[in-house]
Motif scaffolding. Structure first.
Motif, short mmCIF file in Angstrom:
data_model
loop_
_atom_site.label_atom_id
_atom_site.label_comp_id
_atom_site.label_asym_id
_atom_site.label_seq_id
_atom_site.Cartn_x
_atom_site.Cartn_y
_atom_site.Cartn_z
N VAL A 38 0.84 -1.20 0.00
CA VAL A 38 0.00 0.00 0.00
C VAL A 38 0.87 1.25 0.00
CG1 VAL A 38 -1.63 1.35 1.36
CG2 VAL A 38 -1.99 -1.10 1.06
N LEU A 39 1.86 1.29 0.88
CA LEU A 39 2.72 2.48 0.96
C LEU A 39 3.55 2.65 -0.30
CD1 LEU A 39 3.00 4.63 3.17
CD2 LEU A 39 1.76 2.61 3.89
N PHE A 40 4.01 1.54 -0.90
CA PHE A 40 4.74 1.66 -2.16
C PHE A 40 3.84 2.22 -3.25
CE2 PHE A 40 5.84 0.04 -6.33
CZ PHE A 40 7.15 0.50 -6.47
N TRP A 341 -8.33 -2.34 0.97
CA TRP A 341 -8.79 -1.67 2.19
C TRP A 341 -7.75 -0.64 2.65
CZ3 TRP A 341 -6.56 -2.33 7.19
CH2 TRP A 341 -7.26 -1.68 8.21
N GLY A 342 -6.48 -1.01 2.57
CA GLY A 342 -5.43 -0.10 3.01
C GLY A 342 -5.30 1.13 2.12
N MET A 343 -5.65 0.99 0.82
CA MET A 343 -5.58 2.13 -0.09
C MET A 343 -6.45 3.29 0.39
SD MET A 343 -3.55 1.50 -2.70
CE MET A 343 -2.88 0.17 -3.72
N GLU A 344 -7.65 2.97 0.87
CA GLU A 344 -8.56 4.02 1.34
C GLU A 344 -7.97 4.77 2.51
OE1 GLU A 344 -11.31 5.07 -0.08
OE2 GLU A 344 -10.93 3.63 -1.68
N LEU A 345 -7.27 4.07 3.41
CA LEU A 345 -6.65 4.74 4.56
C LEU A 345 -5.54 5.68 4.12
CD1 LEU A 345 -6.41 1.77 7.10
CD2 LEU A 345 -8.12 3.58 7.02
N VAL A 346 -4.74 5.25 3.15
CA VAL A 346 -3.61 6.07 2.72
C VAL A 346 -4.08 7.28 1.91
CG1 VAL A 346 -1.55 6.08 1.25
CG2 VAL A 346 -1.96 4.18 2.82
#
Length: 801
Positions: A38-40, A341-346
């Protein structure tokens, strides 16, 4: 290849026969690899992927550098001078935002517009999908522009996507414009907070000295560096300076690569979070490596038998790595399920303007990164156990019974891996606590106003219909009177730039009686406000009076200043009765300071209030204003009534940005809140993994020392002595991990320095508190197996192998 296939089949069978171990390892790796993916994806989209323009590495943002402002807008004469005398840029284009109303439809609607120089799209390297670009004759000094280029979305929505839209007309602010071009689908200009619907050509007035309102983007000539281009424009700035001219001062030049400027606020957040998830991955690898080491130690005799039968050390290492790489790949595959799911947080951490242009998504580079990370992680956590167990002496292992193999309790490699987990977990915990404290400090800031119970409404009056100042005054006077009559409305006021809205106006002024030093400039922020504005925001009046009927068009020229103005320019002395002149031209009169208002944090909650001067609206009307209504009810319940009253005054006038004012406060803390939440999740995972690692090491050590501890108990040792013996081992492990973690945290917290507010990156109380808390978790994980060891019956212990 045959041997490799055999090793993977064997590893798959082994993992299937140990579901508990496999599930623990896969879930641990999935969380860590998914978070890194996700962070990458975010870093690739924001920092690594080029802007979607031609040769984006040559695009530069430029500003006018003033005495107190490094990034000030540019005036038309400055841009013209840079173009004429500069040698480092192929193109320099100007742009500015505005709002229009579209008429001719069922109801008036807001149209997001921009005025740009005719070479704007050429500078970006963008060609209209339909029709043509602007030409020089589209911007004439004597006539307002009559042509527009529209966005693809506006062409679809407002013009029906008609093939004959080019050459057709559209009504904007009561004027008829010809559509000469349609931009490509997906085009977005990231310097604007919203996508623009309509683009208008803008003529540069060579006599508009001191009128700073434009943003500038330029394309450097081939082979020119940013440093050389900046130096060239500094030379031009000296050349075109007009010392002593009214309303105009010498200004410097500030430049930055466009992509670097656009990502400047997100870059520290992304790198800090990626460092955090990198730590989580290392902790996960250490944890799985510990699990594999236990399995490898228990299977050393099997490895020795293979070696005795002729298997080389490399072959045995390959077999061990096949199991770890398979675990890594399965963990990475499961981690991809968590990515969406993590994309939405970032996305909550990133500028919406950049997300429109370069969305964060699971792209091909992100997928390749995930696969490479899964393989790398598998090799990382599998290599140490494989090398260690494959290098053991074969003969002693063959002589031992199966249950005696690997009986060494205090294994240095396992201890080192747990110490690393504790150290990395401490770094994450320190960062989390600092970000949580930052969030609390921001929420505790007194902004100088009360946002609760306030509704915000933005209006922009069209020039054609409200070209005269009297018409503007009449419109707002009528509308404000209607709004004050609404039920449950306690106060109504307006201002040209409302706090925390991202817009600002500043300029020079002359202080009567102060020495006129030609080398010194007095610069302040200016607001245009109506009576009732300070009551609507509940901004405290410290001295004097508010605006009222005395500040009418025919009244004595007046201003209200804030406390920061008094401190900076009046030395904290008496303000009432002093006079200033807005230094935009010599024709401006001196104005009496009639009041002093409390400081308001206008730009950001984390920035101190700047000196401000408030001009009364009746004496200085402007067409674009923000209206603020304080109500005793929920602000959103007034929206329908506010729109209805606006329709009664002018049915063709749209309102926009109609929302509770508290939303602006929420946006200020949204990024620190999202960062703190993500760091908290990573830190919680790290603490759990570290605690499990400590527990696993100590439980394994106790299990291997069961016979020894039984002998001690049989010889008369008190259970408390056995408990203390095991606890001392755990304490040494904890002190090692926490000590290394404190040293690492002091170095790593510099990454967070730009994100912190009201707390130091090396705050001793935070470091010691986190160290103590993590130490307690580690000792608790040690105490459980130690307590179990002290309670084992000596007879049972003596029978154990």
């Amino acid at each position: 290849m045959d041997s490799l296939r055999q090793d993977f089949r064997y590893a798959l069978r082994t993992l299937r026969h140990t579901p508990g171990f496999t599930l623990a390892a896969v879930v641990t790796l999935a969380l860590a690899i998914g978070a890194n993916t996700v962070l990458f994806s975010a870093i690739h989209a924001m920092l690594l992927k080029p802007l979607p323009f031609r040769e984006p590495e040559t695009l530069v943002r430029l500003w006018c550098e003033q005495q107190d402002f490094l990034h000030a807008s540019v005036s038309p004469p400055e841009l013209l001078g840079w173009r004429e005398h500069g040698r480092s840029f192929e193109q320099l284009a100007g742009f500015t935002r505005r709002d229009l109303s579209r008429t001719g439809a069922d109801a008036a609607e807001r149209v997001r517009a921009a005025r740009v120089t005719t070479n704007f799209f050429q500078t970006l390297g963008v060609t209209p999908a339909h029709g043509r670009d602007f030409q020089q004759e589209d911007a004439q000094p004597d006539n307002p522009p009559s042509s527009v280029v529209v966005s693809h979305a506006f062409w679809k929505k407002a013009l029906g996507g008609a093939s004959d839209a080019v050459g057709g007309t559209v009504q904007l602010d009561g004027r008829t414009y010809t559509v000469v071009g349609v931009l490509p689908e997906g085009f977005s200009f990231p310097d604007f907070g919203e996508d623009v619907d309509v683009w208008q050509p803008h003529w540069l007035n060579p006599e508009a000295h001191g009128n700073h309102y434009m943003g500038i983007v330029g394309r450097m000539a081939p082979g020119v560096t940013l440093e050389a281009a900046t130096a060239d424009l500094e030379r031009v700035a000296q050349l075109i300076a007009r010392p002593g001219a009214p309303g105009d001062k010498h200004h410097g030049v500030t430049t930055d690569l466009w992509q670097r400027h656009l990502t400047s606020s997100s870059r520290p957040v992304l790198w800090a979070l990626w460092a955090a998830v990198g730590f989580v991955l290392l902790i996960a690898c250490a944890n799985v490596a510990n699990l594999l080491l236990v399995r490898a130690l228990a299977r050393q005799r099997d490895s020795a038998i293979r070696a005795a039968l002729g298997a080389s050390r490399g072959r045995r290492i390959q077999q061990a790595l096949a199991e770890s790489v398979l675990l890594g790949l399965v963990g990475g595959l499961v981690g991809l399920l968590l990515v969406m799911w993590g994309m939405e947080l970032v996305r909550a951490l990133l500028p919406p303007s950049m997300l429109r242009m370069t969305p964060v998504e699971l792209s091909v580079p992100a997928l390749l990164f995930s696969v490479a990370l899964s393989l790398g992680a598998g090799l990382l956590f599998g290599l140490a156990p494989a090398l260690h167990t494959s290098g053991a002496d074969v003969l002693p292992l063959l002589k031992q019974s199966g249950s005696a193999v690997g009986a060494r309790a205090n294994h240095p490699l396992r201890n080192a891996l747990v110490a690393v987990q504790l150290a990395l977990a401490l770094v994450l915990l320190v960062g989390t606590v600092l970000m949580v404290q930052t969030l609390r400090n921001m929420q505790a800031v007194d902004p100088g106003f009360d946002a609760e119970g306030v509704l915000h409404v933005r209006l922009a009056l069209p020039d054609l219909k409200y070209g005269s100042l009297d018409k503007q005054r009449g419109f707002f006077a009528d509308y404000l009177e209607r709004l004050r009559a609404l039920p449950n409305v306690e106060a109504v006021g307006m201002v040209n730039d409302a706090p925390l809205g991202g817009s600002n106006t500043n300029g020079d002024f002359v202080l009567e009686g102060a020495p006129q030093d030609p080398g010194r400039r007095y610069v302040t922020e200016f607001r245009v406000a109506s009576p009732g504005y300070f009551q609507a925001l509940r901004a405290a009046l410290r001295e004097g009076r508010d605006f009222d009927g005395r500040d009418s068009q025919k009244g004595a020229p007046s201003v209200i200043v804030n406390e920061a103005f008094v401190r900076k320019f009046l030395g904290g002395g008496e303000a009432l009765g002093r006079r200033i002149r807005v230094d935009w031209s010599d024709s401006q009169p001196f104005r009496d300071i009639v009041g002093v208002v409390a400081d308001v944090r206008h730009n950001r909650l984390t920035e101190p209030a700047q000196p401000e001067v408030y001009l009364p609206y009746e004496q200085y009307p402007v067409p674009t204003m923000s209206l603020l209504l304080r109500t005793s009810r929920e602000p959103s319940t007034l929206v329908a009534a506010v729109r209805q009253e606006l329709k009664a005054v002018d049915a063709e006038q749209p309102a926009y940005d109609v929302a509770p004012f508290v939303d602006r406060m929420d946006r200020q803390v949204s990024r620190p809140l999202a960062t703190a939440r993500l760091l908290a999740a990573f830190a919680a995972l790290a603490v759990v993994l570290a605690g499990v690692g400590v527990y696993g090491v100590m439980a394994y050590a106790v299990g291997q020392r069961t016979r020894e501890l039984g002998i001690r108990l049989a010889l008369g040792a008190h259970p408390r002595q056995v408990l203390g013996l095991v606890m001392r081992q755990g304490l040494m492990l904890t002190l090692l991990g926490v000590g290394v973690g404190l040293l690492a945290a002091f170095g790593c917290m510099r990454l967070l320095a730009t994100l912190l507010y009201g707390v130091k990156a090396n705050e001793p109380v935070v470091f010691l508190g986190v160290a103590a808390a993590l130490g307690l978790v580690s000792l608790l994980a040690t105490w459980i197996p130690a307590l179990r060891a002290s309670r084992v019956s000596p007879s049972v212990s003596l029978r154990a192998e």
